[in-house]
Design an enzyme around this catalytic site. Structure first.
Site, PDB file in Angstrom:
ATOM      1  N   ASP A   1     -12.816  69.985 -17.436  1.00 19.07           N
ATOM      2  CA  ASP A   1     -12.182  69.065 -18.350  1.00 19.07           C
ATOM      3  C   ASP A   1     -11.011  68.456 -17.592  1.00 19.07           C
ATOM      4  O   ASP A   1     -10.575  69.005 -16.590  1.00 19.07           O
ATOM      5  CB  ASP A   1     -11.694  69.881 -19.553  1.00 19.07           C
ATOM      6  N   LYS A   2     -10.528  67.316 -18.044  1.00 22.57           N
ATOM      7  CA  LYS A   2      -9.416  66.738 -17.312  1.00 22.57           C
ATOM      8  C   LYS A   2      -8.080  67.081 -17.961  1.00 22.57           C
ATOM      9  O   LYS A   2      -7.252  67.764 -17.374  1.00 22.57           O
ATOM     10  CB  LYS A   2      -9.559  65.219 -17.223  1.00 22.57           C
TER      11      LYS A   2
ATOM     12  N   GLU B   1       2.820  55.906 -23.633  1.00 20.49           N
ATOM     13  CA  GLU B   1       3.900  55.281 -24.390  1.00 20.49           C
ATOM     14  C   GLU B   1       5.030  56.267 -24.617  1.00 20.49           C
ATOM     15  O   GLU B   1       6.194  55.945 -24.481  1.00 20.49           O
ATOM     16  CB  GLU B   1       3.368  54.786 -25.735  1.00 20.49           C
TER      17      GLU B   1
ATOM     18  N   ASN C   1     -12.554  71.029 -27.706  1.00 17.92           N
ATOM     19  CA  ASN C   1     -13.636  70.113 -27.355  1.00 17.92           C
ATOM     20  C   ASN C   1     -14.431  70.600 -26.158  1.00 17.92           C
ATOM     21  O   ASN C   1     -15.482  70.077 -25.853  1.00 17.92           O
ATOM     22  CB  ASN C   1     -13.097  68.712 -27.095  1.00 17.92           C
TER      23      ASN C   1
END
Lengths: 969, 285
Positions: free
Chosen positions: A303-304, A394, A687
């Site tokens: 996974d990243k 952001e 996930n």
């Protein structure tokens, strides 16, 4: 294993037993989460996770909205806003809710996280109102409530029907490749056993054809034996041989392997190199069955977010008006020249920061702004404000801006408050032009305190630069490229000043587009395009998604070890590629092939074919492949073979925009490919759970996104970099240990039982045992079990540091090298050879039928068996000693201890007339044997003869064809 | 010396087909010459071949507790002894196939010196393991030392001419603790075996135990081996501290030793030749 299941059970209980508040009969009832039934109204407070899938009824806000983070579900850390239908949103108290009469209809449970179709029928004063329900009112189990004090919701899916649970794959028993080859060896041994038994039975009958052998006068059969039927006798003889030879099947192997795995798994937990100080976490082993599989990994799926990266964005550099700045100690320091920055630039700087501050969708944790404003003001250094943003970029930017001095303090109504260098300023937010992936930018239109109408735009450089009219475009472009080279995620910032007339036109067009009933999206896009033009470029930012330490080294090491690394991420394409580049997954020199954004089957196939061709044409460069979720599902559906071929030729593969189950699908695809490679999946969020469970070895990272992954993983580590130690050192050791353990067990049982078989040739196949029954039983349990167990726990054939610094050594054990057919054949042959030497050595000694004792007395059959057995115990133990490279005092203790124990036991066993034993065959046999000088010489001779050839073979191989592992020793 | 008597020329040929209960027993005499004199104590063995004492049915056909003097087992032998457990409803003592088939040839050795036969004293004690004689095998206990009374209620093994309490005249070598019996009860490992029969002790230091010369062996031929192609032998042997002469150990030691030496040299050469290369190759890593 039982122990591990118990631990898992405990963790499950914790979740199932978590207290929740349910509205029942007019009041709030505390109950356990496992007791929630569909239709219950559940109250969830801030920062709690939802125990089941809920339809939002109301929150403490007037509009019935709430924010949740689904970080543990899909890895996205941003806040999502969910809203309740207006009819129920007003019901903010328990009492009100109790009066609610409503019917919710919804579809059958489904795995897709982002789809929900249903409707709610609210009965209000005899009037029924039907409202549609979409995913925006569904709160998923596992998500966490943020920014909202409490919400009420109706449970719609519970237990295994929740979307999170549907995305799990049921935990199946994982078996390691070693176990599989162990089983195939067992079958071979079973065949040997059957063969020996059948051969013996046949020979027995061939021999017994003559009466003088079958029943000589000195050894008559009983009436019963004589009368039993031939077939029955044949079967019972066959069974008797089976019993006689059954020790060739090492039953104790399973026990020992289980013990080895269980005890051995503690080493991972104890390893201080896998201990993460900051979080005080050690590595954790959930499935000790797979220890050796860590040494066999061929594919790593990672996974990243949160696995490769810290999941923490940090502002690094920016370029304002063509000048590069770096953030140093909360100040922007221009690069190259200092102090001579002109005032004009100062102005631009401020504008830039303001743009960064205004152009976003960041929210502020309400609690903190209320009270923490004062103390923060006094300190004036770092911002204690807690920002929440749908995009971590952001958030990082806003945080950086606040560090530099332009602080976003929150929104109130339709205006945004900014503290610029201590002065509060209020900007009226006029319009937000939302981010969308096609435009790849977002804008805000604000009215400054001075009444100016300004447009701030932020977006990918490819979408901003062409639209810019003025500003240092060229210089910025260079800077942006530089940032990208450093692996930073770049964004460009631009602004535009409107004249009042312009603004009015824009306002009109926007309103028109927004209220349009047909083709709203197209028209909006047109308007946006119209607005976002003639921009004046302010600069660019470089944000770093901080990689975990040593990720690059780890990936490089994995590659050196011959392991293919695939990155599977839910991120978008560009981000994923840039992170891949920065973490060394993709090289600059790599030829990156893309298979993205294919909507239809045919284009996807076409692209695949082209890629395959390109790979064929170009063998020199390494290839990297980028696939996105939709293209992947297309590719998998129809062109699996082609896709696999492309993948295999790429040294690095990156899959982006993946749904959790898709990740698992990719893993399964590789797992079931013809070569059946061993796969390892590593991830940190919920996930990744299905992927972790699908892969042969699942590793959970104890990260920020909850413990889902850890709970479902086989191993859990704190950081990605620990993977290299886990694989190269622990995996390597475990594999070597278990491989030798398995082979040795077969060897020692061959040694054990073959003399029995040979003896049958000398006793008319009468099933006479060579060894005493007590020896038969204790051989595997006492005399030879401990040295190999200790070996399999402590063996380190190469120093751990060497293993870690030379990942190439990992290739030596790949593809189950030590449990292949050749080593197996070697060990088995060795076993037979040793058995022959034991037996015929003893036979030559005894068979010369001279006395071996000084007083001329003779030995019997039991002495013969004991001699063979003694030689065997010593040889087998010494053989283990030969295999051992790493001697601890425990090794010494058990090795010599086993031999000493055998002697002491035999003396004791033979020294007493055992009242409860039926026969006293062994009485003083051992002592008599040892009192014979020849026996001593024979024991030494046979042991040396057995082991010497083995030593010679080892030395020869070492010198003539050393493996790289041996070179490193 | 083989005295089975299968060859027609053998003096024992006439006895070839004897059965257990032939009376009077068949006797024969074999003359032989010792080429060398035996200096130290001489051990006299009888050897049988093709006799499977290690057959499973045979090996287990005994009752160790009966032999250990247990009175209940004496009258109620173990089931393992079948079919040699009872005879005419009386328990057999000692029961079992091993005991039943005990070797019962009698061998006597004479030295022939100028046609006069001087018998050589054969000692029959000390041929069994000390522990067997004193611990493992015991006569049944009871009032008095009269073995006949102690074995009351039992019958002799079918093939024996005399009951167990008449094996020997001396009380400490009679019954279950008869050494010939004990020796026989230790089953051999291989079908060709020998068992110690008698000892010939050296009388004084001046002359060897057995001088070179003519000897004759008188055999009371009771034991039939022809039915299973067996052979019977008598062996005279001297013994060192390591046991009898056994060429195996010597040959094996020489072979293994020389192989070891040879391979050791080969390895040394290889090590010398390749060892340098390895170390130098490792440095760049």
């Amino acid at each position: 294993q039982g122990y591990e299941d118990w631990l898992r059970h405990k963790a499950d209980n914790e979740v199932n037993g978590a207290p929740v508040y349910v509205v029942r009969s007019g009041g709030l009832v505390k109950t356990r989460s496992k007791n929630i039934r569909v239709g219950d109204i559940v109250r969830v407070a801030k920062d709690e996770t939802f125990p089941v899938d809920l339809v939002l009824l109301s929150s403490d806000r007037v509009d019935g909205s709430c924010h949740v983070t689904t970080a543990s579900l899909d890895g996205e850390t941003n806040l999502k806003t969910h809203v309740a239908v207006p009819e129920t949103a007003v019901l903010q108290s328990v009492a009100n809710l109790d009066k609610l009469v409503a019917v919710i209809e919804c579809q059958q449970p489904e795995a897709d996280l982002y789809r929900f179709v249903g409707r709610i029928t609210v009965s209000q004063q005899a009037e029924e109102i039907v409202r549609p329900l979409g995913p925006e009112s569904l709160l998923l189990r596992g998500a966490r409530l943020k920014n909202t004090k409490e919400i009420f919701g109706v449970a719609v899916y519970t237990g295994m029907e929740t979307k999170m649970a549907l995305n799990y794959k049921s935990k199946s028993q994982k078996r390691s490749a070693v176990e599989k080859s162990m089983n195939s060896f067992l079958i071979i041994y079973l065949i040997i056993l059957l063969f020996e038994a059948i051969l013996s039975t046949i020979l027995k009958y061939a021999w017994q054809a003559e009466k003088k052998w079958d029943e000589p006068w000195y050894n008559e059969k009983t009436e019963h034996e004589r009368n039993s039927s031939k077939i029955l006798r044949f079967i019972s003889d066959f069974l008797a041989f089976l019993v006689l030879y059954n020790f060739i099947i090492p039953i104790s192997l399973y026990v020992t392997v289980e013990m080895q795995k269980f005890l051995g798994s503690f080493f991972i937990g104890w390893d201080l190199d896998l201990y993460h100080e900051e979080t005080n976490q050690r590595a954790q082993v959930n499935t000790s069955d797979l220890n050796e599989e860590l040494g066999q990994v061929e594919y790593v799926f990672t996974d990243k977010t949160g696995t490769l990266t810290e999941n923490e964005m940090q502002f690094r550099e920016c370029s304002i008006n063509g000048i590069k700045y770096q953030e140093v100690n909360g100040k922007l320091t221009p690069e190259g020249f200092s102090e001579d920055s002109p005032d004009g630039n100062r102005h631009k700087e401020e504008l830039f920061l303001k743009a960064v501050c205004l152009c976003h969708t960041v929210q502020i944790n309400a609690d903190q702004t209320d009270g923490a404003d004062g103390p923060w003001h006094a300190n004036g250094i770092a911002s204690p404000l807690e920002y929440y943003a749908s995009s971590p970029d952001e958030k990082a930017l806003v945080e950086a801006a606040s560090r530099v001095g332009v602080i976003f303090t929150g929104t109130s109504g339709d205006s945004m408050e900014v503290k610029s260098l201590g002065k509060p300023e209020r900007y009226k937010l006029l319009h937000v032009l939302e981010f969308d992936p096609n435009r790849r930018r977002m804008s805000v239109i604000v009215e400054s305190p001075s009444g100016e109408k300004l447009l701030f735009t932020k977006g990918a450089e490819s979408s901003i630069l062409p639209r810019s009219k003025s500003g240092e475009i060229d210089k910025t472009r260079i800077h942006v490229d530089e940032f990208a080279l450093k692996g930073l995620r770049t964004l460009c910032v631009a602004y535009r000043r409107f004249t009042p007339e312009e603004y009015q036109e824009i306002g009109k067009r926007l309103h028109e587009a927004r209220t349009a009933l047909q083709q709203r999206e197209e028209r909006l896009a047109d308007v946006f395009n119209f607005i976002e033009r003639d921009l004046e470029l302010l600069g660019a930012t470089g944000v770093e998604d901080k990689l975990q330490e040593k990720v690059q080294e780890t990936i490089e090491a994995l590659r050196l070890a011959g392991i293919k690394v695939w990155v599977l991420t839910g991120d978008k394409h560009e981000t994923a590629v840039s992170v891949s580049l920065s973490c060394g997954h993709f090289h600059r020199t790599m030829n990156i092939l893309e298979l993205v954004q294919h909507k239809s089957d045919s284009t996807c196939a076409e692209q695949l074919r082209q890629l395959a061709k390109r790979i064929k044409e170009d063998h020199v460069i390494q290839h990297g492949l980028v696939v996105d979720g939709t293209s992947l599902s297309l590719a998998l559906r129809e062109h699996e073979k082609l896709f696999m071929e492309v993948c295999k030729n790429c040294s690095a593969v990156l899959c982006c925009r993946m749904a959790p189950l898709q990740k698992a699908k990719v893993v399964r695809l590789l797992k079931t490919s013809p070569e059946k490679p061993i796969t390892l999946a590593i991830g940190d969020g919920a996930n990744d759970v299905s992927m972790i469970q699908e892969a042969h070895v699942g590793i959970g990272i104890m990260g920020k996104e909850g413990r889902q992954a850890v709970r479902n993983s086989d191993y859990a580590i704190a950081r990605f970099k620990f993977l290299s130690k886990l694989l190269f050192v622990h995996g390597h050791f475990y594999y070597i240990r278990i491989a030798t353990l398995v082979q040795y067990f077969f060897y020692k049982n061959v040694c054990f039982i073959t003399p029995q078989f040979l003896y049958q040739f000398f006793c008319l196949f009468s099933q006479q045992t060579l060894y005493d029954s007590v020896y038969l039983t204790l051989y595997n349990i006492c005399f030879t079990s401990l040295p190999v167990l200790i070996y399999s726990l402590f063996e380190q054939h190469v120093h751990p540091h060497v293993l870690q610094s030379k990942p190439v050594l990992y290739r030596d054990i790949s593809k189950n090298a030590h449990l292949g057919f050749k080593p197996f054949l070697y060990w088995t042959t060795l076993g037979f050879f040793h058995a022959f030497v034991f037996f015929y050595g003893s036979y030559l000694l005894m068979g010369e039928d001279t006395s071996l004792l000084g007083n001329g007395q003779m030995f019997g059959n039991w002495t013969f068996g004991t001699l063979v057995f003694t030689v065997m115990v010593i040889t087998v133990t010494m053989k283990m000693a030969l295999e051992t490279h790493f001697w601890t005092w425990i090794n010494h203790f058990v090795t010599w201890g086993s031999i000493v124990f055998y002697f002491i036991f035999s003396l004791f066993y033979g020294g007493i007339i055992w009242p409860f034993l039926h026969t006293q065959d062994m009485y003083f046999v051992f002592v008599q044997l040892l009192s014979s000088g020849s026996a001593w010489f024979a024991i030494i001779l046979i042991v040396v003869a057995c082991l010497f050839l083995d030593v010679v073979k080892k030395v020869l191989y070492r010198h003539l064809q050393p493996t790289s592992t041996e070179k490193a020793q | 010396i083989d005295y089975t008597g299968t060859e027609p020329s053998s003096p024992c040929n006439k006895c070839l087909n004897v059965s257990w209960d032939s009376t009077p027993p068949c006797t024969c005499t074999i003359n032989f010459t010792l080429e060398h004199s035996f200096e130290s104590n001489v051990f006299m063995y009888y050897g049988l071949s093709n006799f499977y004492q290690n057959h499973r049915r045979y090996v287990k056909s005994r009752d160790d507790s009966q032999l250990n003097g247990d009175n209940s087992s004496l009258l109620n032998p173990s089931k393992e002894c079948e079919p040699y457990r009872t005879n005419e409803d009386k328990p057999i003592a000692p029961c079992g196939a091993i005991a039943n088939s005990m070797f019962n040839d009698t061998l006597k050795l004479y030295r022939i010196d100028n046609d006069t036969r001087t018998p050589i004293t054969l000692i029959k004690k000390g041929i069994a393991w000390w522990t067997d004689k004193n611990v493992k095998f015991r006569n049944p206990t009871g009032d008095g030392n009269n073995l006949t009374a102690l074995f009351q209620g039992t019958t002799k093994p079918v093939n024996w001419p005399k009951p167990v309490y008449m094996l020997d005249s001396e009380p400490d070598n009679n019954g279950f603790i008869n050494e010939d019996f004990i020796v026989w009860m230790r089953t051999a490992a291989l079908p060709t075996f020998r068992k110690l029969y008698r000892l010939i002790e050296r009388k004084n230091n001046l002359q060897p135990t057995l001088q070179a010369g003519q000897y004759s062996l008188d055999i009371t031929y009771n034991y039939p081996v022809h039915s299973f192609d067996g052979r019977k032998r008598m062996i005279l042997s001297t013994i060192s501290w390591m046991g009898g002469k056994n060429p195996f150990l010597g040959i094996a030691y020489i072979t293994v030793g020389s192989i070891c030496f040879f391979l050791g040299v080969v390895l040394l050469i290889i090590h010398h030749k390749y060892g340098n290369r390895n170390t130098s190759a490792d440095i760049p890593n």
